[in-house]
Design a protein around this motif. Structure first.
Motif, PDB file in Angstrom:
ATOM      1  N   GLY A 197     -36.741   2.644 -47.063  1.00  0.00           N
ATOM      2  CA  GLY A 197     -35.632   2.617 -46.087  1.00  0.00           C
ATOM      3  C   GLY A 197     -34.856   3.456 -45.748  1.00  0.00           C
ATOM      4  N   GLN A 198     -33.865   3.342 -45.064  1.00  0.00           N
ATOM      5  CA  GLN A 198     -32.511   4.452 -45.772  1.00  0.00           C
ATOM      6  C   GLN A 198     -31.670   3.525 -45.711  1.00  0.00           C
ATOM      7  OE1 GLN A 198     -32.356   7.244 -42.589  1.00  0.00           O
ATOM      8  NE2 GLN A 198     -33.909   8.299 -43.250  1.00  0.00           N
ATOM      9  N   VAL A 199     -31.523   2.002 -45.013  1.00  0.00           N
ATOM     10  CA  VAL A 199     -30.210   0.961 -45.461  1.00  0.00           C
ATOM     11  C   VAL A 199     -29.595   0.819 -46.389  1.00  0.00           C
ATOM     12  CG1 VAL A 199     -30.177  -0.839 -44.526  1.00  0.00           C
ATOM     13  CG2 VAL A 199     -31.682   0.379 -42.513  1.00  0.00           C
ATOM     14  N   ASP A 200     -28.132   0.897 -46.423  1.00  0.00           N
ATOM     15  CA  ASP A 200     -27.566   0.545 -47.187  1.00  0.00           C
ATOM     16  C   ASP A 200     -27.320  -0.777 -47.168  1.00  0.00           C
ATOM     17  OD1 ASP A 200     -25.808  -0.194 -49.505  1.00  0.00           O
ATOM     18  OD2 ASP A 200     -23.876   1.117 -48.062  1.00  0.00           O
ATOM     19  N   PHE A 201     -27.775  -1.518 -47.808  1.00  0.00           N
ATOM     20  CA  PHE A 201     -28.047  -3.321 -48.066  1.00  0.00           C
ATOM     21  C   PHE A 201     -26.927  -3.600 -49.085  1.00  0.00           C
ATOM     22  CE2 PHE A 201     -32.543  -2.784 -45.903  1.00  0.00           C
ATOM     23  CZ  PHE A 201     -32.324  -3.942 -45.064  1.00  0.00           C
ATOM     24  N   ASN A 202     -26.625  -2.993 -50.183  1.00  0.00           N
ATOM     25  CA  ASN A 202     -25.337  -3.131 -51.025  1.00  0.00           C
ATOM     26  C   ASN A 202     -24.367  -3.475 -50.385  1.00  0.00           C
ATOM     27  OD1 ASN A 202     -26.980  -3.646 -53.422  1.00  0.00           O
ATOM     28  ND2 ASN A 202     -27.303  -1.419 -53.959  1.00  0.00           N
ATOM     29  N   GLY A 203     -24.555  -2.417 -49.559  1.00  0.00           N
ATOM     30  CA  GLY A 203     -22.617  -2.083 -48.577  1.00  0.00           C
ATOM     31  C   GLY A 203     -22.711  -3.376 -47.648  1.00  0.00           C
ATOM     32  N   ILE A 204     -24.091  -3.790 -47.122  1.00  0.00           N
ATOM     33  CA  ILE A 204     -23.775  -4.918 -45.974  1.00  0.00           C
ATOM     34  C   ILE A 204     -23.479  -6.360 -46.359  1.00  0.00           C
ATOM     35  CG2 ILE A 204     -25.455  -5.876 -44.469  1.00  0.00           C
ATOM     36  CD1 ILE A 204     -26.503  -2.799 -43.437  1.00  0.00           C
ATOM     37  N   PHE A 205     -24.705  -5.919 -46.844  1.00  0.00           N
ATOM     38  CA  PHE A 205     -24.398  -7.668 -48.050  1.00  0.00           C
ATOM     39  C   PHE A 205     -22.620  -7.957 -48.306  1.00  0.00           C
ATOM     40  CE2 PHE A 205     -28.734  -7.702 -47.518  1.00  0.00           C
ATOM     41  CZ  PHE A 205     -29.106  -9.420 -48.146  1.00  0.00           C
ATOM     42  N   SER A 206     -22.631  -6.341 -48.850  1.00  0.00           N
ATOM     43  CA  SER A 206     -20.816  -7.216 -49.680  1.00  0.00           C
ATOM     44  C   SER A 206     -19.824  -7.017 -48.724  1.00  0.00           C
ATOM     45  CB  SER A 206     -20.345  -5.476 -50.341  1.00  0.00           C
ATOM     46  OG  SER A 206     -21.136  -5.757 -51.676  1.00  0.00           O
ATOM     47  N   LYS A 207     -20.068  -6.507 -47.069  1.00  0.00           N
ATOM     48  CA  LYS A 207     -19.082  -6.485 -46.283  1.00  0.00           C
ATOM     49  C   LYS A 207     -18.799  -7.621 -45.436  1.00  0.00           C
ATOM     50  CE  LYS A 207     -18.246  -2.017 -44.275  1.00  0.00           C
ATOM     51  NZ  LYS A 207     -16.319  -1.765 -44.299  1.00  0.00           N
ATOM     52  N   ILE A 246     -33.769  -9.964 -51.135  1.00  0.00           N
ATOM     53  CA  ILE A 246     -33.357 -10.790 -50.497  1.00  0.00           C
ATOM     54  C   ILE A 246     -32.261 -10.787 -51.205  1.00  0.00           C
ATOM     55  CG2 ILE A 246     -32.401 -11.607 -48.706  1.00  0.00           C
ATOM     56  CD1 ILE A 246     -34.979 -11.860 -47.139  1.00  0.00           C
ATOM     57  N   GLN A 247     -33.136 -12.099 -52.361  1.00  0.00           N
ATOM     58  CA  GLN A 247     -31.731 -12.410 -52.894  1.00  0.00           C
ATOM     59  C   GLN A 247     -31.585 -12.207 -54.579  1.00  0.00           C
ATOM     60  OE1 GLN A 247     -32.390 -16.067 -53.334  1.00  0.00           O
ATOM     61  NE2 GLN A 247     -30.360 -15.289 -55.087  1.00  0.00           N
ATOM     62  N   LYS A 248     -31.554 -10.428 -54.460  1.00  0.00           N
ATOM     63  CA  LYS A 248     -31.252  -9.370 -55.222  1.00  0.00           C
ATOM     64  C   LYS A 248     -29.996  -9.039 -54.044  1.00  0.00           C
ATOM     65  CE  LYS A 248     -32.370  -5.597 -55.820  1.00  0.00           C
ATOM     66  NZ  LYS A 248     -33.000  -4.190 -56.000  1.00  0.00           N
ATOM     67  N   HIS A 249     -29.677  -9.082 -53.151  1.00  0.00           N
ATOM     68  CA  HIS A 249     -28.671  -8.698 -52.643  1.00  0.00           C
ATOM     69  C   HIS A 249     -27.454  -9.610 -52.455  1.00  0.00           C
ATOM     70  CE1 HIS A 249     -31.241  -5.094 -52.146  1.00  0.00           C
ATOM     71  NE2 HIS A 249     -29.985  -4.702 -52.007  1.00  0.00           N
ATOM     72  N   ASP A 271     -35.459  -2.951 -43.052  1.00  0.00           N
ATOM     73  CA  ASP A 271     -34.535  -1.541 -43.246  1.00  0.00           C
ATOM     74  C   ASP A 271     -35.832  -0.814 -41.982  1.00  0.00           C
ATOM     75  OD1 ASP A 271     -34.132   0.051 -44.788  1.00  0.00           O
ATOM     76  OD2 ASP A 271     -35.219  -0.534 -46.589  1.00  0.00           O
ATOM     77  N   ALA A 272     -35.038   0.726 -42.272  1.00  0.00           N
ATOM     78  CA  ALA A 272     -35.919   1.919 -40.914  1.00  0.00           C
ATOM     79  C   ALA A 272     -35.204   2.879 -42.273  1.00  0.00           C
ATOM     80  CB  ALA A 272     -35.070   1.679 -40.137  1.00  0.00           C
ATOM     81  N   GLU A 273     -35.950   4.104 -40.863  1.00  0.00           N
ATOM     82  CA  GLU A 273     -35.563   5.780 -41.661  1.00  0.00           C
ATOM     83  C   GLU A 273     -35.363   6.457 -40.155  1.00  0.00           C
ATOM     84  OE1 GLU A 273     -38.504   7.217 -44.387  1.00  0.00           O
ATOM     85  OE2 GLU A 273     -39.775   6.858 -43.244  1.00  0.00           O
ATOM     86  N   PHE A 274     -34.741   7.049 -40.597  1.00  0.00           N
ATOM     87  CA  PHE A 274     -34.439   8.689 -39.576  1.00  0.00           C
ATOM     88  C   PHE A 274     -34.787   9.753 -40.206  1.00  0.00           C
ATOM     89  CE2 PHE A 274     -32.105  11.070 -36.265  1.00  0.00           C
ATOM     90  CZ  PHE A 274     -33.065  10.989 -34.969  1.00  0.00           C
ATOM     91  N   ASN A 275     -35.735  10.215 -39.682  1.00  0.00           N
ATOM     92  CA  ASN A 275     -35.621  11.882 -40.107  1.00  0.00           C
ATOM     93  C   ASN A 275     -36.002  12.486 -39.562  1.00  0.00           C
ATOM     94  OD1 ASN A 275     -35.603  10.711 -43.624  1.00  0.00           O
ATOM     95  ND2 ASN A 275     -37.809   9.251 -42.448  1.00  0.00           N
ATOM     96  N   ALA A 276     -34.797  13.116 -38.571  1.00  0.00           N
ATOM     97  CA  ALA A 276     -35.322  14.118 -37.638  1.00  0.00           C
ATOM     98  C   ALA A 276     -35.614  15.574 -37.574  1.00  0.00           C
ATOM     99  CB  ALA A 276     -34.042  14.884 -36.975  1.00  0.00           C
ATOM    100  N   THR A 277     -36.660  15.736 -37.378  1.00  0.00           N
ATOM    101  CA  THR A 277     -38.209  16.916 -37.096  1.00  0.00           C
ATOM    102  C   THR A 277     -37.230  18.113 -36.145  1.00  0.00           C
ATOM    103  OG1 THR A 277     -39.335  16.363 -35.823  1.00  0.00           O
ATOM    104  CG2 THR A 277     -39.219  15.576 -38.134  1.00  0.00           C
ATOM    105  N   GLY A 278     -37.525  19.400 -36.315  1.00  0.00           N
ATOM    106  CA  GLY A 278     -37.079  20.619 -35.271  1.00  0.00           C
ATOM    107  C   GLY A 278     -38.103  20.089 -34.235  1.00  0.00           C
ATOM    108  N   LYS A 279     -38.785  18.910 -34.403  1.00  0.00           N
ATOM    109  CA  LYS A 279     -39.817  18.527 -32.698  1.00  0.00           C
ATOM    110  C   LYS A 279     -39.034  17.603 -32.147  1.00  0.00           C
ATOM    111  CE  LYS A 279     -44.180  21.892 -33.888  1.00  0.00           C
ATOM    112  NZ  LYS A 279     -45.771  21.253 -33.919  1.00  0.00           N
TER     113      LYS A 279
END
Length: 350
Positions: A277-287, A319-322, A246-254
């Motif tokens: 984080g922000q990863v859509d694991f439901n979408g990934i496991f589905s694809k 992981i098992q849940k997904h 998992d990861a996240e991206f939160n851009a700032t003004g700096k």
């Protein structure tokens, strides 16, 4: 469609000098108790696997595999991330990457490259002896210092870089082909193979080698602001390994993608424990399931906020849940049956 295997765990981030993290038995028992079903083994940890022995001895490999199996686990893949990195090193990184190499080849880039190529090839032989179909690695990088072109890159530099990268990897890819094992590059910033375009350039330079494949890790795509779901649509036939990270991206003004040289906890883009984080694991496991990708879902834990122990405990149930049990029949197949052409004509009025 195909059900993804798992949950698995990459042992590299958990290896330590204290029990249970200082032996293969200890790590297997630990992982199994947490609910993992597979382990990805880092080959640079000699107390987990001896690659020289594994490449030479089927007996050694049978005993190693038997030991892992005795804990209710399977080996998902071997990893040569560090040695793969050394297949191609730009001179700017010689000093820092020398630490990944044995002392006998340090301060000698040519010898270090030759050692790395032979080590990765041995790992391919070991993978075959262990009954594995995929192998995890990095590509290394000759071009990375020029990724943001200032000063401007001279004409032909990128083409030459990929030609040289392919030249170094072709003997490895051919060897893995002889072993029946796929080389799965983790597309990662810092590597010449870090997104779809660079993977395609490398693939073209290798003549579309069948063993040149992908270790899919969405966390690196979050940090690059790449569409990691559409990536699967493009490259699903080459995805032969999977890091659940998992990861996240939160851009700032700096700061943005480059992070201003800040520590990981202070960066706009940071790796996180699964579910934080922000990863859509439901979408990934589905694809991945829909496309029938035959992969292990292996957690790679790297988080600058949460303790590793908690991350490991939470990883297996996450992981098992997904994992999706692939459907064996359509939900509406009650309308199916044998094809009756006369009936079809009547329905269509023809």
């Amino acid at each position: 469609m195909k059900t993804i295997k798992g949950p698995g765990i990459f042992l590299a981030q958990f290896v330590g000098s204290d029990p249970p993290f200082n032996s293969l038995d200890g790590m297997c028992e630990w992982a199994a108790k947490l609910g993992y079903k597979g382990i990805q083994i880092p080959t640079w940890e000699a107390h987990l696997i001896d690659i020289d022995k594994a490449a030479e001895s089927q007996t050694y490999c049978d005993e190693l595999k038997g030991k892992v199996n005795s804990y209710g686990l399977e080996i998902t893949e071997l990893s040569t991330h560090l040695q793969g990195q050394l297949v191609a090193v730009h001179p700017a990184y010689d000093v820092m990457f020398d630490g990944f190499a044995p002392e006998s080849v340090r301060n000698n880039s040519k010898a270090r490259t030759e050692w790395a190529i032979e080590f990765v090839k041995k790992s391919g032989t070991a993978s075959k002896r262990l009954g594995l179909k995929s192998h995890a690695t990095f590509s290394g990088a000759l071009l990375w210092p020029t990724v943001y072109p200032w000063p401007q890159r001279p004409n032909g530099l990128v083409d030459m870089g990929f030609e040289e990268l392919a030249k170094r990897w072709m003997p490895i890819l051919d060897h893995f082909d002889e072993q029946g094992v796929d080389v799965c590059y983790e597309l990662h910033p810092g590597e010449d193979l870090h997104d779809g375009i660079t993977f395609e350039r490398f693939l073209e330079a290798t003549g579309n080698h069948t063993r040149a494949n992908i270790l899919y890790d969405p966390s690196h795509f979050i940090l690059q602001q790449l569409d990691y779901l559409r990536f699967i649509d493009y490259y699903h036939d080459r995805i032969k390994a999977f890091h659940v990270k998992d990861a996240e991206f939160n851009a700032t003004g700096k700061q943005g993608v480059y992070g201003g040289y800040a520590d990981w906890k202070d960066r706009a883009g940071r790796f996180r424990s699964l579910g934080d984080g922000q990863v859509d694991f439901n979408g990934i496991f589905s694809k991945l399931t829909t496309y029938g990708c035959d992969v292990w879902a292996v957690m790679e834990w790297e988080c600058c906020v949460k303790a590793s122990g908690q991350g490991a405990r939470e990883g297996a149930p996450f992981i098992q849940k997904h994992i999706i049990e692939a459907a064996e029949r359509s939900f509406d197949d009650f309308a199916g049956g044998e094809t009756d052409k006369e009936q079809l004509k009547n329905i269509l009025g023809i």
